[in-house]
Scaffold this motif. Structure first.
Motif, PDB file in Angstrom:
ATOM      1  N   ALA A 183       0.832  -1.203   0.000  1.00 12.87           N
ATOM      2  CA  ALA A 183       0.000   0.000   0.000  1.00 12.87           C
ATOM      3  C   ALA A 183       0.868   1.255   0.000  1.00 12.87           C
ATOM      4  N   ARG A 184       1.996   1.189   0.689  1.00 12.21           N
ATOM      5  CA  ARG A 184       2.905   2.343   0.672  1.00 12.21           C
ATOM      6  C   ARG A 184       3.451   2.549  -0.735  1.00 12.21           C
ATOM      7  N   TYR A 188       0.045   5.321  -0.702  1.00 12.49           N
ATOM      8  CA  TYR A 188      -0.819   5.716   0.404  1.00 12.49           C
ATOM      9  C   TYR A 188      -0.023   6.111   1.643  1.00 12.49           C
ATOM     10  N   GLU A 192      -4.000   6.879   5.628  1.00 13.28           N
ATOM     11  CA  GLU A 192      -4.882   6.255   4.626  1.00 13.28           C
ATOM     12  C   GLU A 192      -4.804   4.736   4.705  1.00 13.28           C
ATOM     13  N   LYS A 196      -7.897   2.192   4.867  1.00 13.96           N
ATOM     14  CA  LYS A 196      -8.210   1.387   3.684  1.00 13.96           C
ATOM     15  C   LYS A 196      -7.712  -0.045   3.763  1.00 13.96           C
ATOM     16  N   ILE A 197      -6.756  -0.304   4.647  1.00 18.55           N
ATOM     17  CA  ILE A 197      -6.222  -1.665   4.747  1.00 18.55           C
ATOM     18  C   ILE A 197      -6.530  -2.262   6.130  1.00 18.55           C
TER      19      ILE A 197
END
Ligand SMILES: Nc1ncnc2c1ncn2[C@@H]1O[C@H](COP(=O)(O)OP(=O)(O)OP(=O)(O)O)[C@@H](O)[C@H]1O
Ligand SMILES: [Mg+2]
Lengths: 286, 374
Positions: A183-184, A188, A192, A196-197
């Motif tokens: 995700a990073r 994000y 976030e 979102k995760i």
């Protein structure tokens, strides 16, 4: 024996039942022990105290549905119910948000003093509420929060936060780090990523804490009776006291009150049990 | 499109005495497929994660297109990474997984739609777009992970052992697929693996690492033919290169090594480099495919006979491996011979080493003595 079963399929089915009898008997007993009292209270909630005293185990005939309306209005159960809903609802929302954020931080970030902070938070679980109540009373008085619903919400959040973080951190820590790294890389920020995760994937654990906190706080009595004095601010567990006079118990109305206060828990459990069981059995995502 | 330049890049994790990556210097050209190869724990992933921005850099610099990005957070480096575990978001469909990175970049919905469709098309993911990752096979998941990198059209692709969770057959097809995709896209790629077949077949160049340090960088065949030291010699090639202890003898202007009772003429090395080892022990390396059963076989240009005892015969179908005990050698030797071998277990045999292909290493440092150019 196998040949016998082949020739008589019905017989085979019977053998199957017979083998399961001890297990079924155990389940039946367990259901009676746990569900029996509940059914009994449900029956009593529809009968008057005099009827109950005459025949404790009889069925309600006629069923006095009016008792629920009476409890709701005349005995102010409506007011207590809304107070409970507001206090517990706010507390659970705050607990879930703060608890999940703290658990996410403890599970994901390596920072100086992490272990000490974790220990400090979790040791809160070991302090019995009876020890806290006096100082809590003083503090709330000082900040003008004594005898307010907001004060009770804060007290509830403080007492339940440690357990909430404990449950959530255990679950979050099992989520694979690669997911967060991915995700990073997808662009994000930490905040976030939490929304979102962590939150959506952590849903089973979060549902567990929501239900647990709701049940515990919905039934909470000690803090409520010490920190609230106005009758209009009381929560449901205090409402039941109304029917306990100095010399006699209005058993019929107590049963009605209990049914009213149990209802939301049953609804909540029905909504969340599926996802909770998923969380408890599946563990982490793979 | 980007040039990635690592300058003296180092990483020591807090609490570790030893650095995990030590002074790594490497330049990856625009559009190049660079493979980082090394044994488990040598620091490949650590190096990759520093390039990605997932791990703070202890010292040294990472530069992309001439700009030092040490202080740039991962999310702003415009790099896509494929993880060994794939790291697909379990609560999102394939479509959402692919679009997740694009959404963050505030791309218009129509453009996202277009890119997802084209990536799905490219990878054959069309039928699975609305499934969640748990309902996909390992190979399909791998392709989604690849698709997630492709849709973003990043400057650089990073891969951390992306094929190691696939079964052998799928690994081969996926490997070829990946080479093709990278070739079509022309994106600069850094690919981590400990599988030397992947390294040999995929990389434009390979960078071999050992214990946190870069040992050798070069085109796969160049590295295979001229390993820089005994570590690379043993690591690249399967079965690995045979290393034997011999003695270098000077014979007028020529040199020869005595090894296992045979005398092999040493040709193609500069006399000046050999001089210090005259009449001293030296490590002799020979690849299994450079040992022959008969001196007359094609390819064997300078046969030198040795006698050996056959310790084991391993018929593999396309080839046969002979495990040999040689006189005066502590370690057994492996020879790769034809489909069928005349030898059987326990035989005393004469085999032929191709002296034209031997490698020489300094027995103290393990460094290779380079062959003279030409
Ligand atoms: N988070 C960490 N904290 C401390 N030490 C670490 C950490 N991550 C890796 N290391 C150490 O750094 C060294 C290199 O690890 P790294 O993961 O980069 O190896 P690798 O080459 O990717 O190995 P593999 O092929 O097994 O994935 C190892 O010795 C490892 O123990
Ligand atoms: Mg690794």
């Amino acid at each position: 024996m196998a040949a016998l079963a082949e020739r008589h399929p019905g017989l085979a089915a019977w053998f199957g039942y017979i083998r399961r009898i001890p297990w079924l008997a155990f389940l039946l007993l367990y259901t009676i022990v746990t569900g029996g009292p509940f059914v009994w209270v449900a029956l009593m909630s529809l009968r008057t105290t005099n009827e109950i005293l005459d025949a404790p185990y009889a069925l309600p005939s006629p069923a006095h549905w009016g008792k629920f309306a009476e409890a709701w209005t005349a005995s102010k159960y409506g007011v207590y119910f809304w107070n409970s809903l507001i206090v517990v609802g706010c507390a659970v929302v705050l607990l879930t948000l703060i608890g999940a954020m703290a658990a996410h931080a403890l599970a994901r970030f390596q920072f100086r003093g992490r272990k000490a902070l974790r220990l400090a938070i979790l040791s809160g679980m070991m302090v019995p509420p009876q020890l806290l109540i006096l100082s809590l009373f003083q503090i709330l008085l000082q900040f003008g929060l004594y005898n307010t619903l907001a004060g009770l919400v804060l007290a509830y959040v403080a007492t339940q936060l440690a357990m909430t973080i404990y449950i959530l951190e255990g679950f979050f820590a099992q989520l694979p780090q690669d997911l967060f790294d991915a995700a990073r890389m997808d662009g994000y920020s930490d905040f976030e990523i939490f929304w979102k995760i962590t939150l959506p994937i952590g849903m089973p654990a979060i549902a567990t804490t929501v239900v647990l906190n709701f049940i515990i706080l919905w039934n909470e009595f000690l803090f409520a009776i010490v920190l609230l004095t106005d009758d209009d601010k009381r929560t449901l567990p205090l409402g039941i006291m109304h029917f306990m006079g100095a010399h006699q118990l209005d058993i019929g109305m107590i049963a009605t009150g209990l049914m009213i206060s149990i209802a939301p828990i049953i609804v909540l459990y029905a909504c969340f049990s599926e996802i909770m069981i998923k969380g408890m059995t599946a563990g982490a995502v793979r | 499109m980007a040039v990635v330049k690592l300058e003296a890049l180092s990483k020591r994790y807090g609490g570790n005495a030893e650095a995990s990556v030590r002074s790594m210097t490497l330049t990856i050209a625009d559009g190049e497929f660079m493979v980082l190869l090394g044994p488990s724990g040598c620091g490949k992933s650590t190096a990759l994660r520093m390039i990605a921005g997932l791990e703070p850099i202890s010292s040294g610099t990472v530069a992309i297109d001439g700009r030092v990005v040490n202080a740039v957070p991962a999310k702003d480096r415009d790099i896509a990474m494929v993880f060994q575990s794939y790291a697909l978001y379990p609560h999102m469909t394939v479509r959402q997984n692919l679009a997740f990175g694009l959404k963050r970049r505030r791309m218009p919905a129509a453009e996202i739609e277009k890119r997802v469709a084209s990536a799905a098309d490219r990878l054959g993911l069309g039928p699975y777009l609305d499934r969640k990752p748990h309902a996909l096979s390992g190979g399909q998941r791998q392709r989604v992970a690849l698709g997630r990198a492709i849709v973003r059209s990043p400057k650089v692709f990073l891969f951390d052992e992306p094929l190691s969770n696939l079964d052998a057959a799928l690994r081969v097809t996926t490997r070829n697929e990946l080479i093709k995709q990278q070739h079509d896209l022309g994106t600069t790629t850094i690919y981590v693996t400990h599988d030397q077949v992947e390294a040999m077949t995929m990389g434009d160049r390979i960078c071999i690492m050992n214990r946190g340090e870069v040992v050798q960088i070069g085109r796969p065949l160049d590295v295979y033919r001229a390993p820089a030291d005994t570590f690379v010699a043993r690591f690249l090639g399967s079965p690995p290169m045979n290393l034997m202890s011999g003695v270098l003898r000077r014979n007028g202007a020529d040199h020869a090594v005595e090894v296992a009772g045979a005398v092999l003429p040493v040709t193609g090395f500069e006399a000046g480099l050999l001089a210090p080892f005259a009449d001293r022990p030296i490590t002799v390396g020979i690849r299994p495919e450079d040992i022959y059963e008969s001196g007359a076989q094609p390819g064997c240009s300078a046969p030198a006979a040795v006698s050996a005892r056959v310790a084991a015969v391993e018929p593999l179908g396309a080839e046969t491996l002979l495990v040999l005990s040689l006189a005066g050698q502590a370690e057994e030797c492996v020879a790769r011979v034809g489909r069928v071998s005349a030898h059987s277990h326990g035989d005393a045999a004469t085999l032929y080493l191709d002296a034209a292909t031997l490698h020489l290493f300094d027995p103290q440092t393990g460094r290779a003595l380079p062959r003279a150019a030409g």
